[in-house]
Design a protein around this motif. Structure first.
Motif, PDB file in Angstrom:
ATOM      1  N   SER A   1     -58.049  26.513 -14.101  1.00 39.63           N
ATOM      2  CA  SER A   1     -57.761  25.901 -15.389  1.00 39.63           C
ATOM      3  C   SER A   1     -58.681  24.725 -15.696  1.00 39.63           C
ATOM      4  O   SER A   1     -59.049  23.939 -14.708  1.00 39.63           O
ATOM      5  CB  SER A   1     -56.419  25.202 -15.234  1.00 39.63           C
ATOM      6  N   LEU A   2     -58.971  24.524 -16.836  1.00 38.47           N
ATOM      7  CA  LEU A   2     -60.119  23.542 -17.304  1.00 38.47           C
ATOM      8  C   LEU A   2     -59.572  22.087 -17.254  1.00 38.47           C
ATOM      9  O   LEU A   2     -58.688  21.909 -18.245  1.00 38.47           O
ATOM     10  CB  LEU A   2     -60.622  23.916 -18.694  1.00 38.47           C
ATOM     11  N   SER A   3     -60.033  21.338 -16.500  1.00 38.66           N
ATOM     12  CA  SER A   3     -59.740  19.961 -16.457  1.00 38.66           C
ATOM     13  C   SER A   3     -60.763  19.142 -17.265  1.00 38.66           C
ATOM     14  O   SER A   3     -60.316  17.873 -17.678  1.00 38.66           O
ATOM     15  CB  SER A   3     -59.629  19.345 -15.040  1.00 38.66           C
ATOM     16  N   ASP A   4     -62.014  19.632 -17.511  1.00 35.93           N
ATOM     17  CA  ASP A   4     -62.868  18.733 -18.141  1.00 35.93           C
ATOM     18  C   ASP A   4     -63.807  19.889 -18.914  1.00 35.93           C
ATOM     19  O   ASP A   4     -63.988  21.053 -18.746  1.00 35.93           O
ATOM     20  CB  ASP A   4     -63.590  17.820 -17.237  1.00 35.93           C
ATOM     21  N   LEU A   5     -64.877  19.421 -19.630  1.00 35.52           N
ATOM     22  CA  LEU A   5     -65.908  20.330 -20.246  1.00 35.52           C
ATOM     23  C   LEU A   5     -67.230  20.202 -19.472  1.00 35.52           C
ATOM     24  O   LEU A   5     -68.319  20.653 -20.253  1.00 35.52           O
ATOM     25  CB  LEU A   5     -65.926  20.258 -21.828  1.00 35.52           C
ATOM     26  N   ALA A   6     -67.288  19.830 -18.543  1.00 31.18           N
ATOM     27  CA  ALA A   6     -68.786  19.687 -17.668  1.00 31.18           C
ATOM     28  C   ALA A   6     -69.560  18.849 -18.528  1.00 31.18           C
ATOM     29  O   ALA A   6     -70.861  19.208 -18.151  1.00 31.18           O
ATOM     30  CB  ALA A   6     -69.131  20.973 -17.370  1.00 31.18           C
ATOM     31  N   GLY A   7     -69.391  17.929 -19.245  1.00 28.74           N
ATOM     32  CA  GLY A   7     -70.271  17.097 -19.880  1.00 28.74           C
ATOM     33  C   GLY A   7     -70.269  17.629 -21.465  1.00 28.74           C
ATOM     34  O   GLY A   7     -71.305  17.024 -22.097  1.00 28.74           O
ATOM     35  N   GLY A   8     -69.631  18.407 -21.885  1.00 27.93           N
ATOM     36  CA  GLY A   8     -69.793  18.984 -23.220  1.00 27.93           C
ATOM     37  C   GLY A   8     -68.914  18.250 -24.313  1.00 27.93           C
ATOM     38  O   GLY A   8     -68.853  18.661 -25.387  1.00 27.93           O
ATOM     39  N   GLY A   9     -67.920  17.417 -23.744  1.00 27.75           N
ATOM     40  CA  GLY A   9     -67.190  16.668 -24.600  1.00 27.75           C
ATOM     41  C   GLY A   9     -67.712  15.492 -25.273  1.00 27.75           C
ATOM     42  O   GLY A   9     -68.831  15.067 -24.685  1.00 27.75           O
ATOM     43  N   GLU A  10     -67.299  15.147 -26.568  1.00 27.45           N
ATOM     44  CA  GLU A  10     -67.863  14.097 -27.157  1.00 27.45           C
ATOM     45  C   GLU A  10     -67.805  12.609 -26.561  1.00 27.45           C
ATOM     46  O   GLU A  10     -68.438  11.618 -26.606  1.00 27.45           O
ATOM     47  CB  GLU A  10     -67.282  13.822 -28.640  1.00 27.45           C
ATOM     48  N   GLN A  11     -66.539  12.529 -25.710  1.00 29.15           N
ATOM     49  CA  GLN A  11     -66.190  11.382 -25.146  1.00 29.15           C
ATOM     50  C   GLN A  11     -66.303  11.302 -23.684  1.00 29.15           C
ATOM     51  O   GLN A  11     -67.323  12.283 -23.307  1.00 29.15           O
ATOM     52  CB  GLN A  11     -64.744  10.813 -25.414  1.00 29.15           C
ATOM     53  N   ALA A  12     -66.094  10.408 -22.785  1.00 28.02           N
ATOM     54  CA  ALA A  12     -66.186  10.462 -21.364  1.00 28.02           C
ATOM     55  C   ALA A  12     -65.401  11.745 -20.817  1.00 28.02           C
ATOM     56  O   ALA A  12     -64.588  12.536 -21.255  1.00 28.02           O
ATOM     57  CB  ALA A  12     -65.498   9.182 -20.808  1.00 28.02           C
ATOM     58  N   ASN A  13     -65.996  12.121 -19.631  1.00 26.19           N
ATOM     59  CA  ASN A  13     -65.352  13.117 -18.802  1.00 26.19           C
ATOM     60  C   ASN A  13     -63.855  13.292 -19.035  1.00 26.19           C
ATOM     61  O   ASN A  13     -63.247  12.338 -18.696  1.00 26.19           O
ATOM     62  CB  ASN A  13     -65.934  13.284 -17.271  1.00 26.19           C
TER      63      ASN A  13
END
Length: 294
Positions: free
Chosen positions: A257-269
């Motif tokens: 399950s995705l906890s984050d976008l590996a740097g792809g988000g606009e804000q902080a991890n």
């Protein structure tokens, strides 16, 4: 000398007081497996070389649960240790991961059809503005700067000589069971503290996953992983477990399950905010998956 030789052989054999065939249910570290552990009945605990193995029943199935530890080396080591000490007929991994496919969002659960070790690399030599690898080496993939992914050599009883491969498939029968789950399992949109996602999570079955010894929080590398490997998800353990399972010819599948976008988000991890929610969604799906296994 014969009695001594017999004695030494007996001590060398794998030892387990749990002869019943079991499903191995793995997670990388403590917070990921708490929800699953809380549902185990008839629980017994055994410590082997510093790793706790819990046997019991989960979703009506006999299981052995343990933590892989974070990283490829830890995951490979603990998987082989479990296979040597317990009668394991299936390996199921439950945990969090970084999202790579731009169409996916935090909270989604990905069940990849195959896994590759994308950070096992050849570091190329600078030549002008480019990089080149030694002429006696090869790679199937374009590099990220000086980094070029390389294939794995796998020795097993599958064939007389070691084979070379990049992708390690999950078990087709297990993947077929997983394909029954989308639309039947309710995934959490909010965590217990009331932090909510902007949209309801989804399950995605199939495609590629990649693993390596790095926590990725870099948009450019994320884009490279998606474009080069067709990866939907990346983590630090699954491909190592898939490799060991393949060598031992034990069916394997991973639910991430995705906890984050590996740097792809606009804000902080996003991991510190949505770690718990992602772990809960993975555990929810794994529990339903186990219940459906024949």
């Amino acid at each position: 000398m014969k009695p001594l030789a017999l004695c030494l052989c007996l001590f060398a054999l794998p030892v387990s007081s749990h002869a019943e065939s079991r499903i191995a249910v793995m997670s990388a570290f403590q917070p990921e497996w708490q929800l699953l552990k809380s549902q185990v009945t008839n629980m017994e605990s055994t410590a082997i070389n510093g790793t706790e193995f819990i046997t019991g029943t989960l979703a009506g199935k006999p299981v052995v649960m343990f933590l892989s530890g974070i990283s490829m080396v830890n995951a490979a080591m603990t998987t082989q240790l479990a296979l040597d000490r317990f009668d394991i007929d299936t390996i199921v991994f439950s945990g969090i991961a970084g999202g790579v496919d731009p169409s996916l969002s935090v909270g989604d659960v990905v069940v990849a059809a195959q896994w590759g070790q994308y950070l096992d690399s050849i570091f190329g030599r600078a030549r002008g503005e480019d990089f080149v690898i030694p002429p006696w080496m090869d790679t199937e993939f374009p590099g990220f700067g000086m980094m070029y992914a390389r294939n794995q050599q796998v020795a097993s009883s599958r064939q007389a000589e070691p084979e070379t491969r990049f992708w390690f498939p999950v078990d087709a029968a297990l993947l077929s069971v997983a394909q029954e789950l989308p639309g039947t399992v309710e995934l959490a949109k909010c965590d217990p503290a009331g932090t909510c996602l902007s949209r309801s999570p989804q399950m995605v079955i199939g495609g590629n996953g990649v693993s390596g010894a790095a926590f990725v929080d870099n948009a450019a590398f994320r884009a490279y992983a998606f474009e080069t490997f067709g990866a939907r998800v990346l983590d630090m353990e699954s491909a190592a477990v898939a490799h060991v399972a393949y060598a031992n010819q034990v069916p394997f599948i991973a639910f991430r399950s995705l906890s984050d976008l590996a740097g792809g988000g606009e804000q902080a991890n996003e991991l510190p905010t949505f770690f718990g929610l992602a772990a809960q969604n993975a555990a929810t799906v794994v529990t339903e998956f186990l219940a459906r296994l024949e």
